[in-house]
Design an enzyme around this catalytic site. Structure first.
Site, mmCIF file in Angstrom:
data_model
loop_
_atom_site.group_PDB
_atom_site.id
_atom_site.type_symbol
_atom_site.label_atom_id
_atom_site.label_comp_id
_atom_site.label_asym_id
_atom_site.label_seq_id
_atom_site.Cartn_x
_atom_site.Cartn_y
_atom_site.Cartn_z
ATOM 1 N N GLY A 202 -19.220 -15.989 -32.790
ATOM 2 C CA GLY A 202 -19.027 -16.958 -33.699
ATOM 3 C C GLY A 202 -18.780 -18.352 -33.154
ATOM 4 O O GLY A 202 -19.194 -18.641 -31.870
ATOM 5 N N SER A 203 -17.822 -19.181 -33.554
ATOM 6 C CA SER A 203 -17.871 -20.457 -33.085
ATOM 7 C C SER A 203 -17.018 -20.595 -31.857
ATOM 8 O O SER A 203 -17.696 -21.188 -30.818
ATOM 9 C CB SER A 203 -16.864 -21.539 -34.030
ATOM 10 O OG SER A 203 -16.489 -22.556 -33.586
ATOM 11 N N SER B 85 -25.541 -12.297 -35.137
ATOM 12 C CA SER B 85 -25.102 -12.899 -33.884
ATOM 13 C C SER B 85 -25.835 -12.181 -32.760
ATOM 14 O O SER B 85 -26.076 -12.916 -31.555
ATOM 15 C CB SER B 85 -23.684 -12.448 -33.575
ATOM 16 O OG SER B 85 -22.741 -12.872 -34.527
ATOM 17 N N ILE C 238 -10.166 -8.485 -38.113
ATOM 18 C CA ILE C 238 -11.089 -7.362 -37.889
ATOM 19 C C ILE C 238 -10.524 -6.815 -36.557
ATOM 20 O O ILE C 238 -11.135 -5.827 -35.803
ATOM 21 C CB ILE C 238 -12.389 -7.369 -38.171
ATOM 22 C CG1 ILE C 238 -13.059 -8.612 -37.054
ATOM 23 C CG2 ILE C 238 -12.803 -7.798 -39.446
ATOM 24 C CD1 ILE C 238 -14.694 -8.688 -37.041
ATOM 25 N N HIS D 167 -6.207 -16.848 -29.639
ATOM 26 C CA HIS D 167 -5.119 -16.874 -30.464
ATOM 27 C C HIS D 167 -4.157 -15.634 -30.076
ATOM 28 O O HIS D 167 -4.677 -14.457 -30.145
ATOM 29 C CB HIS D 167 -5.852 -17.009 -31.755
ATOM 30 C CG HIS D 167 -4.742 -17.102 -33.028
ATOM 31 N ND1 HIS D 167 -3.771 -17.887 -32.876
ATOM 32 C CD2 HIS D 167 -4.851 -16.816 -34.393
ATOM 33 C CE1 HIS D 167 -2.918 -18.143 -33.747
ATOM 34 N NE2 HIS D 167 -3.573 -17.395 -34.956
#
Length: 341
Positions: A28-29, A55, A87, A110
């Site tokens: 993702g980002s 992806s 997830i 994070h």
């Protein structure tokens, strides 16, 4: 307050990360930004993905070797988990935990799942965090420009004894050593990050912009003028704040604007807003927000999707799209191309 220590490339063993095999889980980002920067820095990187997913096709278009998540974990020294918070715990339990071995580095950007104990690592596994303070697309765009996004690092478990050095070297390879790296803890990063997102930089700012827009439009002013005054100019002022704090912003604006800022701002964001922020922080500290968010994700996202739809249909979005599409500066060198990254 302790004196701030900022690590730069000159303070870091930048070659250490090149001795490690790195599996990035997710594209993702952040997965896109970090993996492409690592690759350009000379690191040994693979992407752990669903091999039948979109992806995987995007990652291969960028020249990456891809593997299933399980095989990537078996192969790697460092496993950086960059899939969505909601997830991570399930993917970790089913596809990562059974293949972890002593001495590996389990990495996050994070602290959410570690801090709230949704993920618990085996005792012999190092647990570290490298958290760029910006979206993954910006991590990439700043790296290309020869700059970097400041990042946080944290060590939660350090059985190998070198977890901090590895985290610093990884942060350097994604460009953070060009800007600055600060050490923190999983608890502090998680709670301050969630608070900042909810009360100020996402929730607070977006609510302030939309409310200001609505007040002007309801008072009979053009929505185009309202857009420029409450949304477009926000970016210009934030750039000044980012470079020189509130003082530089106030130095640059007119005396009229500065006086209005200091006398009227507290009428909008005053004690009532502060008390609301304190309540938000309590929910973050207690884990109530984390449980609410994960519950929403697992129950089908009905409220989440309804809020997304409601916000996407707000007049400010329609006006903004019309305005932005007409300006050449907004269509050149865009940071995000949803088809590619």
């Amino acid at each position: 307050m302790d004196k701030l220590k900022i690590y730069l490339d000159k303070d870091i063993d930048t070659e250490l990360i090149k001795t490690k095999k790195i599996a990035i889980i997710g594209f993702g980002s952040q997965g896109y930004g970090q993996s492409t920067n690592l690759k350009d820095s000379g690191c040994d990187v693979v992407l752990g993905l669903r091999l039948d997913g979109k992806s995987n096709r995007k990652a291969r278009d960028y020249g990456f070797k891809t593997m299933s998540i399980e095989e990537a974990v078996k192969w790697a020294d460092i496993v950086q988990i960059l899939i969505p918070d909601e997830i991570q715990a399930d993917v970790y339990k089913e596809q990562i935990l059974p293949y972890l071995r002593n001495g590996q580095y389990l990495m996050f950007s994070h602290g959410f799942n570690i801090h709230y104990k949704k993920i618990v690592a085996p005792e012999g596994v190092n647990v570290v965090m490298v958290a760029p303070k910006g979206p993954g697309h910006t991590v990439r765009s700043e790296y290309i420009l020869g700059r970097g996004v400041p990042s946080l690092i944290a060590v939660y478990a350090n059985p190998s004894g070198d977890a901090k050095k590895v985290a610093l070297s990884y942060a350097s390879a994604i460009g953070a050593g060009r800007a600055g790296i600060i050490e923190t803890t999983f608890k502090e990063e998680t709670e301050t990050d969630l608070f900042g997102e909810q009360a100020v930089i996402c929730g607070g700012v977006s609510a302030l912009i939309k409310t200001g827009f609505d007040v002007l439009v309801e008072a009979g002013y053009s929505p185009y003028m309202a857009y420029f005054e409450v949304l477009h100019e926000m970016k210009l002022l934030v750039d000044l704040i980012n470079q020189g704090g509130l003082a530089d912003m106030r130095y640059s604006i007119s005396n009229t604007a500065e006086y209005g800022d200091m006398t009227r701002g507290p009428k909008v964001i005053g004690q009532t807003s502060k008390e609301a922020m304190k309540e938000l922080l309590k929910d973050i500290q207690s884990g109530a927000f984390a449980d609410e968010f994960l519950g929403e994700m697992k129950s089908g996202c009905l409220n989440f999707n309804a809020l997304r739809k409601e916000n996407s249909e707000h007049l400010i979005e329609k006006v903004g799209q019309e305005i932005r599409s007409s300006f050449k500066w907004n269509n050149d060198a865009k940071i995000i191309d949803r088809n590619k990254n």
